[in-house]
Design an enzyme around this catalytic site. Sequence first.
Site, PDB file in Angstrom:
ATOM      1  N   HIS A  54      -7.804  -4.198  -0.660  1.00  0.00           N
ATOM      2  CA  HIS A  54      -7.303  -5.552  -0.895  1.00  0.00           C
ATOM      3  C   HIS A  54      -8.195  -6.274  -1.898  1.00  0.00           C
ATOM      4  O   HIS A  54      -8.174  -7.491  -2.004  1.00  0.00           O
ATOM      5  CB  HIS A  54      -7.270  -6.359   0.405  1.00  0.00           C
ATOM      6  N   HIS A  59       0.803  -1.225   0.000  1.00  0.00           N
ATOM      7  CA  HIS A  59       0.000   0.000   0.000  1.00  0.00           C
ATOM      8  C   HIS A  59       0.837   1.277   0.000  1.00  0.00           C
ATOM      9  O   HIS A  59       0.331   2.343   0.374  1.00  0.00           O
ATOM     10  CB  HIS A  59      -0.904   0.027   1.232  1.00  0.00           C
TER      11      HIS A  59
END
Lengths: 336, 336
Positions: free
Chosen positions: B223, B57
């Site tokens: 995700h 991320h």
Amino acid sequence: MKKIINQPENYVNEMLEGLYIAHPDLITYTNDDLRCLVTANKKEGKVGIATGGGSGHLPLFLGYVGKGMLDGCSVGDVFQSPSAEQMLAVTKAIDSGAGVLYIYGNYNGDIFNFDMAAEMADFEEDIPVESVVAGEDVASAGPTKEGEKNTRRGVAGIFFVYKCAGGAADAMLNLAEVKRVAEKAADNVRTMGVALTPCIVPRVGKPGFNIEEDEMEIGMGIHGETGIRRGKIEPADQIVDEMLEKIINDIPYVSGNEVAVLVNGLGATPLDEQYIVTRRINQYLKDKGIKVYRYYVGEYATSLEMAGFSISLLKLDEELKGYLDAPAQTPFFVQL
Amino acid sequence: MKKIINQPENYVNEMLEGLYIAHPDLITYTNDDLRCLVTANKKEGKVGIATGGGSGHLPLFLGYVGKGMLDGCSVGDVFQSPSAEQMLAVTKAIDSGAGVLYIYGNYNGDIFNFDMAAEMADFEEDIPVESVVAGEDVASAGPTKEGEKNTRRGVAGIFFVYKCAGGAADAMLNLAEVKRVAEKAADNVRTMGVALTPCIVPRVGKPGFNIEEDEMEIGMGIHGETGIRRGKIEPADQIVDEMLEKIINDIPYVSGNEVAVLVNGLGATPLDEQYIVTRRINQYLKDKGIKVYRYYVGEYATSLEMAGFSISLLKLDEELKGYLDAPAQTPFFVQL
């Protein structure tokens, strides 16, 4: 075409509207033209530095206008040069009596228009203009021979030219001196890139070329210009080694040299991968006895949503180090 | 799998090696573990702020460790929680007597491990620890009811929680006060995202889901968690309007409110598109009488090479404005 856009013909202007909304403290525009972008913090008596070029490369070119770097940028359509008139409008807006330096990439459209703008500035406006053309992509042509024109494409390494020239101008050097510093940076920077995927120009609506699911192209340009080799994707370390070998044999860089390194993502490549690349660059240069003074990692010059990255090395001396280290604040680059 | 990597199992550690090489002035690690990342500039007497979470991320989570924001981050495998032991090691390293605040996203693995680390810190090390869990994705669950647990996912809006809490800690507020500020920010931030493409976890080697060439998924998590609606890609303005309607009706934001806006690219979406989105957000909020105090645009919380973006709004009062405006310097975020 997987893009979050409205009408493709409004792409550039809507992007610019968003930019001015987000960064009103740093940038504005002149001549009633969104594409004539200038600093919101003009520094009197300072040499003005202007750049310009096609859209689709953010943060390049306009993203480096602000404090301590560039003062203006004319903005073209995606992958298209802005006009000489737009360049002239920017020139007039940023000149404060010390003259203006143009720094731009080595592309025919840009050269033609910047040359015309420089002539108009000089003859019609009495503004002295000098130009430095950045062309440092070692994949695009061989080294420039004595007395011949540099035919290499300008890519991400222009960031170093902006930064050093910007530092020199901010230190209130005169036009000839700022040009000398910019030329020194341009002469000592080399870049090479690799692409994994094509990108899509919004108005065109389809990729400029095809590349297989397991392939990469070493040396591709930021508009999809053909590179030097297409092949199966290799491990990151192997790709980095091939690129660095080309780069360090070009200037050449020798043991004991100090460099600044720019690892530049082309658009879709995650930062994770850019740092995996950074790790290998560090190993490789250490083995060659080349010392890294400073790293820059991230998206500095993109090609829309292209996946891939480039490596730029700037060979440093004490003067360039000083200007590289100088503070700067732009919408996309802040250095304390 | 179009990635510039070496062995997938070395992905996270090689990325971290690159990070430490590029930013030695800002970050280092503790406990002989690359995944226990801490600030290189510990400020004595200050409340320490730790975060943690899975990799994939960037700049989240670790990229906000530095001056004026976070002090440490435990780093997990891609999309996996780090261990409680790693969290404890970070906690011990960053505590300087004023206690430690954990700020992390609302995911079961992270909650479980951070709770365990907090207990160990308290009982074994006598370090007072408080926790604030960020969960602000309006697409992931309905508003939290009085007395019930927040079940919303934490996404890009955690940046605002970091920034405000970091400002409060840097102003030397005590642990209870820093926690109060973090909670206020967490309570007043809302986010929604849209995804155009999936991403590929390196060890898995193939996309987590499929999405057609002309489709988008509104509300997808970082995700790849299922969103609220899948449909044909629409013009940018229409997508923004749908997302903002969901967001501003949630807190709710009303005319006269002031907000900070974060436009966050998920990985592969060009900055150009993020600014086209910014332009529309500005129009939309203006129409509603909501004033934008400050914009942040760029990649703040990505999902590897996913294409798409998210919008986060932070409702401001004078206190939050002050901490939002405070200077910060981290590898990925610099504010003067």
